[in-house]
Each structure stands twice: as structure tokens, then as C-alpha cells.
Design a protein around this motif. Structure first.
Motif, PDB file in Angstrom:
ATOM      1  N   ASN A  19       7.850   8.189   8.357  1.00  0.00           N
ATOM      2  CA  ASN A  19       7.684   7.177   7.030  1.00  0.00           C
ATOM      3  C   ASN A  19       6.388   7.935   6.569  1.00  0.00           C
ATOM      4  OD1 ASN A  19       8.089   6.630   4.830  1.00  0.00           O
ATOM      5  ND2 ASN A  19       7.897   4.381   5.185  1.00  0.00           N
ATOM      6  N   ILE A  20       5.704   8.816   5.227  1.00  0.00           N
ATOM      7  CA  ILE A  20       4.985   9.064   4.668  1.00  0.00           C
ATOM      8  C   ILE A  20       4.785   8.838   3.697  1.00  0.00           C
ATOM      9  CG2 ILE A  20       3.148  11.090   4.267  1.00  0.00           C
ATOM     10  CD1 ILE A  20       3.854  12.485   7.019  1.00  0.00           C
ATOM     11  N   GLN A  21       3.891   7.642   2.560  1.00  0.00           N
ATOM     12  CA  GLN A  21       3.746   7.643   1.266  1.00  0.00           C
ATOM     13  C   GLN A  21       1.979   8.155   1.041  1.00  0.00           C
ATOM     14  OE1 GLN A  21       5.667   3.797   0.393  1.00  0.00           O
ATOM     15  NE2 GLN A  21       6.581   3.291   2.529  1.00  0.00           N
ATOM     16  N   ARG A  22       2.456   8.886   0.507  1.00  0.00           N
ATOM     17  CA  ARG A  22       1.290   8.298  -0.154  1.00  0.00           C
ATOM     18  C   ARG A  22       1.175   8.309  -2.111  1.00  0.00           C
ATOM     19  NH1 ARG A  22       1.274  11.543  -5.303  1.00  0.00           N
ATOM     20  NH2 ARG A  22       2.250  13.390  -5.468  1.00  0.00           N
ATOM     21  N   SER A  23      -0.411   7.779  -2.111  1.00  0.00           N
ATOM     22  CA  SER A  23      -0.564   6.988  -3.248  1.00  0.00           C
ATOM     23  C   SER A  23      -0.828   5.349  -3.112  1.00  0.00           C
ATOM     24  CB  SER A  23      -0.039   7.380  -4.623  1.00  0.00           C
ATOM     25  OG  SER A  23       0.059   8.748  -5.424  1.00  0.00           O
ATOM     26  N   PHE A  24      -0.475   5.409  -1.859  1.00  0.00           N
ATOM     27  CA  PHE A  24      -0.460   4.227  -1.396  1.00  0.00           C
ATOM     28  C   PHE A  24      -1.524   3.298  -1.628  1.00  0.00           C
ATOM     29  CE2 PHE A  24       0.003   0.717   1.661  1.00  0.00           C
ATOM     30  CZ  PHE A  24       1.815   0.615   1.798  1.00  0.00           C
ATOM     31  N   LEU A  25      -2.464   3.313  -1.979  1.00  0.00           N
ATOM     32  CA  LEU A  25      -3.706   2.039  -2.553  1.00  0.00           C
ATOM     33  C   LEU A  25      -4.433   3.144  -4.006  1.00  0.00           C
ATOM     34  CD1 LEU A  25      -6.027   1.553   0.282  1.00  0.00           C
ATOM     35  CD2 LEU A  25      -4.174   0.393  -0.822  1.00  0.00           C
ATOM     36  N   GLU A  26      -4.574   2.399  -5.110  1.00  0.00           N
ATOM     37  CA  GLU A  26      -5.112   2.836  -6.632  1.00  0.00           C
ATOM     38  C   GLU A  26      -6.201   2.931  -6.013  1.00  0.00           C
ATOM     39  OE1 GLU A  26      -3.559  -0.353  -9.059  1.00  0.00           O
ATOM     40  OE2 GLU A  26      -1.541   0.156  -9.023  1.00  0.00           O
ATOM     41  N   THR A  27      -7.111   1.970  -4.986  1.00  0.00           N
ATOM     42  CA  THR A  27      -8.667   2.130  -4.908  1.00  0.00           C
ATOM     43  C   THR A  27      -9.556   3.388  -4.013  1.00  0.00           C
ATOM     44  OG1 THR A  27      -7.619   0.381  -3.626  1.00  0.00           O
ATOM     45  CG2 THR A  27      -8.917  -0.679  -5.257  1.00  0.00           C
ATOM     46  N   ALA A  28      -8.232   4.072  -3.754  1.00  0.00           N
ATOM     47  CA  ALA A  28      -8.620   5.307  -3.277  1.00  0.00           C
ATOM     48  C   ALA A  28      -8.562   6.645  -3.809  1.00  0.00           C
ATOM     49  CB  ALA A  28      -8.545   5.405  -1.787  1.00  0.00           C
ATOM     50  N   GLU A  29      -9.688   7.492  -3.718  1.00  0.00           N
ATOM     51  CA  GLU A  29      -9.177   8.838  -4.256  1.00  0.00           C
ATOM     52  C   GLU A  29      -7.779   9.317  -3.663  1.00  0.00           C
ATOM     53  OE1 GLU A  29     -14.027   9.220  -3.880  1.00  0.00           O
ATOM     54  OE2 GLU A  29     -12.025   7.840  -3.641  1.00  0.00           O
ATOM     55  N   GLY A  30      -7.518   9.067  -2.117  1.00  0.00           N
ATOM     56  CA  GLY A  30      -6.594   9.728  -2.023  1.00  0.00           C
ATOM     57  C   GLY A  30      -5.924   9.127  -1.249  1.00  0.00           C
ATOM     58  N   SER A  31      -4.705   8.146  -0.652  1.00  0.00           N
ATOM     59  CA  SER A  31      -3.969   7.175   0.292  1.00  0.00           C
ATOM     60  C   SER A  31      -3.311   8.321   0.736  1.00  0.00           C
ATOM     61  CB  SER A  31      -4.563   5.813   0.238  1.00  0.00           C
ATOM     62  OG  SER A  31      -2.931   6.000  -1.194  1.00  0.00           O
ATOM     63  N   CYS A  32      -2.877   7.858   1.631  1.00  0.00           N
ATOM     64  CA  CYS A  32      -1.566   7.995   2.512  1.00  0.00           C
ATOM     65  C   CYS A  32      -0.963   6.793   3.649  1.00  0.00           C
ATOM     66  CB  CYS A  32      -1.722   8.708   3.129  1.00  0.00           C
ATOM     67  SG  CYS A  32      -0.258   9.055   4.792  1.00  0.00           S
ATOM     68  N   TRP A  33      -0.083   6.248   3.772  1.00  0.00           N
ATOM     69  CA  TRP A  33       0.327   4.814   4.441  1.00  0.00           C
ATOM     70  C   TRP A  33       1.366   5.750   5.394  1.00  0.00           C
ATOM     71  CZ3 TRP A  33       0.450  -0.339   6.455  1.00  0.00           C
ATOM     72  CH2 TRP A  33       1.757  -0.212   7.552  1.00  0.00           C
ATOM     73  N   ILE A  34       1.544   5.406   6.881  1.00  0.00           N
ATOM     74  CA  ILE A  34       1.858   6.898   7.615  1.00  0.00           C
ATOM     75  C   ILE A  34       2.512   5.821   8.825  1.00  0.00           C
ATOM     76  CG2 ILE A  34      -0.071   7.202   8.768  1.00  0.00           C
ATOM     77  CD1 ILE A  34       1.536  10.922   9.362  1.00  0.00           C
TER      78      ILE A  34
END
Length: 243
Positions: A19-34
Motif C-alpha cells: 500500500n503506497i499513499q502519497r500526499s499523506f501529510l499537508e505539512t511536507a513538500e512530499g510525503s508517502c505512507w507505505i
């Protein structure tokens, strides 16, 4: 391919559920939950102007920090200080090397990219999940900067991902969970690029030596796993065109 009944019912050459979800956080320029099965990691990427003093003018750098939350495993892990050592420091360097292997540092300009990988739950493969998720977070952060005109050229040459392989009870296996990793006579991490080149291989005979034929079989398994993970990355990054 050899047959073996794994504890979770997977084939020997099968990844855990991904499972990979990008834009997981609003506070980071880039984020990913994996997620690699029960292993769960939060990866973020951020830009700053604080490049290392030794870096040539006009060059960028990618660095990584990695950590396991105290209850990411059944036994509580003590939080590390500002300068981690041992396993943590080694994994941080691995993540940084993997991303730098596919980065055009001059295209970053004189900027530092900080990659943060925090393990929320650990069940084997935390470093490989971190590398794989870090690329997604890094790509998203670069896309933000590129779209805003802060980057003149796209800095990521190709995707990179990582997976574990090993020999357990005589069987070569792909993507080991913790219970398998703890029994492995050979343990290996394979980091490869989208183009099929190796960025790094970490392999150890935990209990004994291993043959070239076994090494080659593990590398075939690793390449298969990485190619599938890059497909997952591509799917997660859908819509972030760099054309």
C-alpha cells in the motif's frame, strides 16, 4: 521455482500486500505512507538551503534520517539521540545513497533535500520499505519545486526501490517478514533502479556461507520484487507528470 508453504500463505516469489499513499501529510513538500504487509513507514521529503559546507557551489545533496517509534515493535524501543549509531546510522546512509544514485545533484541547485523515514510498525523490511517510500516522497517534493519554477531541470533520473530476499529453511524467499527474517540462513537487501541496474546489494550468510547459484537465484527474486514495487510507485505518482 521451489514450492514452500509460508506462514502467511504467499508463494516464495510473492510480495506482501503493498500500500503506497502519497500526499499523506499537508505539512511536507512530499510525503508517502507505505506498507509492506504489517510493516508501516511514514516518509517525508523537504527542501532547505542549508547545504553542507564541503559541497561544491551549485550542487545539491540528498540526506536521510530513519527511526523506529518506541512501540513500532512488541518490545519498546528507546528513542535515539541526535546522533544515532549502529543499525540506525547504517540505514540512514543506505536510504541517502539509494536516492543519490538516481539524482542529478546539479539539477537540485544549491539545496539540501531532507528525507525522513519513521517506522510506525515493524515486521521486517523496514529499510526496504523506507527506500521505496522515500522515492515517492522525494519525487512529489521535486514535482512541487519543479512546477513552481524553482528547479530548472527535473532532478530524478529514474525510480529506485528496494526489497529483501533470503534463504529460509533451504528455500529462497522474496520480501521476508520478521518471523522469516529471524530464521534466515542468508539475508539480503536488493536496491535496484527502474532501468534494472543495482544501486546496492547487502547480503550476509547469517549461519553459513552460500553458493553463487544461490546468490543468483536471490538476485532474480530481488529483481522481480523491485520491478513490481516500481509499478506500485508509478501508480502512486500518477498525475505528477514531468513532461
Amino acid at each position: 521455482m521451489s514450492s514452500k508453504t509460508r506462514q502467511d500463505g504467499r508463494a516464495v516469489d510473492q510480495l506482501r500486500p503493498i500500500n503506497i499513499q502519497r500526499s499523506f501529510l499537508e505539512t511536507a513538500e512530499g510525503s508517502c505512507w507505505i506498507e509492506f504487509g504489517k510493516t508501516k513507514v511514514l516518509c517525508t521529503a523537504s527542501f532547505s538551503e542549508n547545504t553542507p559546507n564541503w559541497l561544491p557551489e551549485g550542487q545539491g545533496w540528498v540526506t536521510a534520517e530513519y527511526g523506529m517509534l518506541p512501540k513500532s515493535s512488541k518490545t519498546r524501543i528507546v528513542r535515539e539521540g541526535a546522533k544515532p549509531k549502529g543499525r540506525t546510522a547504517e540505514i540512514q546512509r543506505l536510504i541517502g545513497r539509494a536516492l543519490r544514485a538516481v539524482t542529478d545533484s546539479s539539477a537540485l541547485g544549491q539545496r539540501l533535500v531532507n528525507i525522513d523515514c519513521d517506522v510506525i510498525q515493524a515486521d521486517g523490511g523496514t529499510r526496504t520499505a523506507s527506500v521505496t517510500g522515500a522515492l515517492v516522497a522525494f519525487w512529489e517534493a521535486c514535482h512541487l519545486m519543479y512546477s513552481a519554477g524553482a528547479l530548472e531541470r527535473w532532478p530524478i533520473r529514474e525510480k529506485v526501490a528496494a526489497v529483501s530476499v533470503g534463504i529460509v529453511e533451504g528455500f529462497p524467499l522474496l520480501d521476508l517478514c520478521y518471523s522469516e527474517d529471524s530464521l534466515a540462513s542468508v539475508d539480503m537487501n536488493v536496491i535496484m533502479t527502474e532501468g534494472g541496474e543495482f544501486a546496492e546489494i547487502q547480503g550476509t550468510g547469517e549461519e553459513s556461507t552460500f553458493k553463487r547459484s544461490e546468490l543468483e537465484e536471490l538476485l532474480v527474486l530481488g529483481e522481480k520484487g523491485v520491478r513490481e514495487l516500481i509499478q506500485w510507485q508509478t501508480q502512486a505518482l500518477d498525475g505528477l507528470s514531468v513532461a
